[in-house]
Design an enzyme around this catalytic site. Structure first.
Site, PDB file in Angstrom:
ATOM      1  N   CYS A 299       2.126   9.636 -19.373  1.00  0.00           N
ATOM      2  CA  CYS A 299       2.450   8.447 -20.167  1.00  0.00           C
ATOM      3  C   CYS A 299       2.038   8.684 -21.620  1.00  0.00           C
ATOM      4  O   CYS A 299       2.602   9.537 -22.285  1.00  0.00           O
ATOM      5  CB  CYS A 299       1.776   7.201 -19.587  1.00  0.00           C
ATOM      6  SG  CYS A 299       2.122   6.909 -17.848  1.00  0.00           S
TER       7      CYS A 299
ATOM      8  N   ASP B 126      12.996   4.666 -15.901  1.00  0.00           N
ATOM      9  CA  ASP B 126      12.107   4.600 -17.061  1.00  0.00           C
ATOM     10  C   ASP B 126      12.948   4.728 -18.324  1.00  0.00           C
ATOM     11  O   ASP B 126      12.839   5.696 -19.074  1.00  0.00           O
ATOM     12  CB  ASP B 126      11.063   5.715 -16.971  1.00  0.00           C
ATOM     13  CG  ASP B 126       9.957   5.598 -18.010  1.00  0.00           C
ATOM     14  OD1 ASP B 126       9.907   4.571 -18.719  1.00  0.00           O
ATOM     15  OD2 ASP B 126       9.149   6.543 -18.113  1.00  0.00           O
TER      16      ASP B 126
ATOM     17  N   HIS C 137       8.312   4.550 -14.384  1.00  0.00           N
ATOM     18  CA  HIS C 137       7.226   5.047 -15.215  1.00  0.00           C
ATOM     19  C   HIS C 137       5.909   5.017 -14.441  1.00  0.00           C
ATOM     20  O   HIS C 137       5.630   4.081 -13.706  1.00  0.00           O
ATOM     21  CB  HIS C 137       7.131   4.165 -16.457  1.00  0.00           C
ATOM     22  CG  HIS C 137       6.226   4.670 -17.512  1.00  0.00           C
ATOM     23  ND1 HIS C 137       6.501   5.783 -18.288  1.00  0.00           N
ATOM     24  CD2 HIS C 137       5.016   4.212 -17.946  1.00  0.00           C
ATOM     25  CE1 HIS C 137       5.531   5.976 -19.156  1.00  0.00           C
ATOM     26  NE2 HIS C 137       4.614   5.039 -18.961  1.00  0.00           N
TER      27      HIS C 137
END
Length: 306
Positions: A196, A244, A275
């Site tokens: 991330c 995502d 995600h």
């Protein structure tokens, strides 16, 4: 807002849209990131939230749709080796903190960069799993100069502090960590991976003339603006999630930058997940796909680090 602050704010907004946090908590976190009520409300609406109501948080402990195939109690990969809390010298007289996990018979060494919550037990576990798989790992705390992630009792405050740090400082600290990794794994090829926010940091270091990396694996990380990877030699495996859209919007630019730099690379999108699907402590975790991704990572490191 800086690009990092914008990304962190959008993460908060999408957590709310997905029902992971209520509207009031989203507004609180956005305020910590510097958004006033009008701007925060506009961002939530732009990301798909109702302007007048809040979706209910995902029930707990029931799994989210993405985690239904595997319980969060089953992290991908082997049982982790223990990590050791270490400190080492950073730039400008700073003392940097990290978790170190030494492989018994190292095939290479990997720098691990955390998500937007700072250095958590989950990231320590990732470092330990890499060590159990034969790759010594150093998980850097990018909040070291603030006293470390442990000094923040609230994860939202830690996230907000990360949003205040400049790219230049992030790069300097990560370069120092690459140097420390090289010292601890003398003679080994060096790799990097991040998740991330940490995936974005991995792309950032690849775009910052870092020649010591032989491999890198950014997990669903946003690409920095005007990324130029001409200064690295790393073989890059970019990991994306089908659901995502926000991060996937930078995929084509990443492909173009990698091709322009002439780097060995592969960008893989895992279907049916969103995600943060690799984080076994989160509600988007998918154990089956996380296991597949971990095997792809090991194969990549096996080819380019061993």
């Amino acid at each position: 807002m800086t690009p990092i602050q914008r990304y962190l704010a959008e993460e908060v907004a999408h957590d709310h849209v997905d029902g992971l946090i209520p509207r009031r908590e989203a507004l609180r976190r956005l305020a910590l990131l510097g958004l006033g009520l009008p701007a925060a409300t506009a961002l939530l609406t732009a990301c798909g939230a109702s302007p007048t109501s809040s979706p209910s948080p995902a029930p707990s402990p029931s799994p989210s749709p993405e985690s239904a195939t595997s319980p969060p109690a089953s992290p991908a990969g082997p049982s982790p080796l223990p990590t050791e809390a270490i400190t080492f010298a950073g730039p400008e007289g700073a003392t940097l903190q990290a978790a170190w996990a030494a492989a018994q018979e190292p095939k290479g060494a990997v720098l691990v960069i955390h998500e937007n919550r700072g250095l958590t037990d989950h990231i320590r576990s990732v470092a330990g799993r890499l060590a159990a798989s034969g790759y010594s790992a150093l998980a850097l705390d990018l909040l070291s100069r603030e006293g470390g992630t442990a000094t923040f009792t609230d994860t939202a405050t830690a996230t907000a502090k990360l949003g205040e740090i400049t790219d230049e400082r992030f790069v300097a600290d990560m370069k120092a960590a690459v140097g420390e990794l090289g010292k601890r794994a003398d003679g080994a090829k060096l790799g990097m991976m991040g998740f991330c926010f940490g995936g974005g940091m991995t792309w950032l270091l690849l775009s910052s003339a870092e020649p010591r990396l032989s491999a890198a694996v950014p997990f669903y990380g946003p690409l920095p603006d005007n990324a130029d990877m001409a200064g690295t030699k790393a073989a890059v495996l970019g990991v994306y999630a089908e659901q995502d859209d926000r991060v996937n919007a930078t995929r084509a630019a990443a492909q173009a930058a990698l091709e322009k730099a002439g780097l060995t690379h592969e960008l893989v999108t895992f279907p049916g997940v969103g995600h943060a699907f690799f984080n076994d402590t989160g509600q988007r975790y998918n154990g089956e796909v996380a296991g597949q991704a971990y095997e792809r990572v090991l194969a990549w490191f096996g080819e380019h680090l061993s």
